[in-house]
Scaffold this active site. Sequence first.
Site, PDB file in Angstrom:
ATOM      1  CB  THR A   9       2.904 -15.749  13.006  1.00  0.00           C
ATOM      2  OG1 THR A   9       2.904 -16.178  11.640  1.00  0.00           O
ATOM      3  CG2 THR A   9       3.242 -14.267  13.066  1.00  0.00           C
ATOM      4  CG  ASN A  10       6.727 -17.958  10.061  1.00  0.00           C
ATOM      5  OD1 ASN A  10       6.534 -17.389   8.993  1.00  0.00           O
ATOM      6  ND2 ASN A  10       6.181 -19.138  10.353  1.00  0.00           N
ATOM      7  NE  ARG A  11      12.141 -11.509  11.360  1.00  0.00           N
ATOM      8  CZ  ARG A  11      11.945 -10.314  11.888  1.00  0.00           C
ATOM      9  NH1 ARG A  11      11.190  -9.435  11.260  1.00  0.00           N
ATOM     10  NH2 ARG A  11      12.491  -9.994  13.042  1.00  0.00           N
TER      11      ARG A  11
END
Length: 411
Positions: free
Chosen positions: A217-219
């Site tokens: 995933t990402n931030r």
Amino acid sequence: METITLLQGKRVLLGVTGSIAAYKAVDLASKLTQAGALVDVILTEGAQQFVTPLTFQGVTGRAVYADMWQTAGDDALPVHIAHIGLAESADLFVIAPATAHTLAKLAHGMADNLLTVTALAARCPLVIAPSMDGHMYQHRAVQSNLALLIERGAYIIEPDEGRFASGLRGKGRLPETPDLLGHIRRVLGANGALAGKRVVVTAGGTREAIDPVRYITNRSSGKQGYALAQAAIDAGAEVVLISTIQHLPVPVGVTHFLVDSAEMMHDAVLYHIQSADALIMAAAVADFRPAQVSEQKIKKTSTEETPTLHLTRTSDILLSVKRFREEHQRPQVVIGFAAESQNLLENARSKRERKGVDMLVANDINAADAGFAVDTNRVTILSAQGEVHIDRTSKARIAEIIIGYLADMLA
Ligand code: CTP
């Protein structure tokens, strides 16, 4: 608490009746005031058994009306016209908490105290938050009074379920302040610039599964997308929010669909834009996903070597939307976001062209005080009209500005 543009300078009449939840009305009066509203409070006799006029005066800084026959102080309206003065100046009349007795009086047009007299004189929207024991709330007398009030256009805030002061459990608790504020925003915004428009917003980072327990995933925190959904509600839109986020409160009035991967988000977006006037793609969609998802958890004992992840491209949602628009001429407006770590403007300009969006909101993800996971942002908005830079401010404020542009484009 930050000011809320929609509430700025609005006159909110807050009627408080004799329920144990009356103490929660103090917090509501305080938060409304902090948000920028001018709050005039009317207390019934019953309410004063639980809270005092002075408490409300303390948080609103204004005269509090507690007696139909006596002036509320030097800065208050005179007794004989208080009900008319309060009713005429109000943008909204909120009764929270509303007891079964007050509901009955309101439903039948009885007017034996300042609150009920004022309710008859008021022409602004009426919001009622019933609060009572569960059995009382379920009573057919109460339910038919509520039905009467709804039929006459009152907006009823459904009580929460939970534990009562009596120790019993059931439905009848006054919702917490953020919830009450959400309903108030929904009613006050109803005739805003986006009234009658349907807006789809995406938010959060997608999750691309590796095996049943792991994902890439990402931030992205989803905060900007949620702020956009709230700003669209404030402007009167019907809002569908497609997000990967479970821990942020969904703004009152928003229809929320929880998704996981880029593919799920892709399908949800393509479905919901069929009936939408606008799409705002604030989500951080993964560009790559594992080519193969392991059905079982990958064990470190199952292989001697460290495993290698093979990635493949996800579908580009905005490109699919572009094709959909070419065929169906809707949604009328599409807004994209761009997260860039270098050559912000250059990349954003070409991205706007490539993705076929009317407006692109570009943020520099290198800044520590803007972008991912924080409450503030600093963006450049690119459209056919040119480029506008917005210096660091809250995500709520940025959302309002974007929604303002959206309303102009849809007008
Ligand atoms: N987006 C999308 N589908 C994807 C990836 C991104 O619709 N598979 C959308 C995002 O929601 C955003 C816009 O495209 O509104 C730009 O996203 P960004 O990640 O900045 O750009 P990318 O298309 O991923 O391009 P690059 O990786 O080259 O920066």
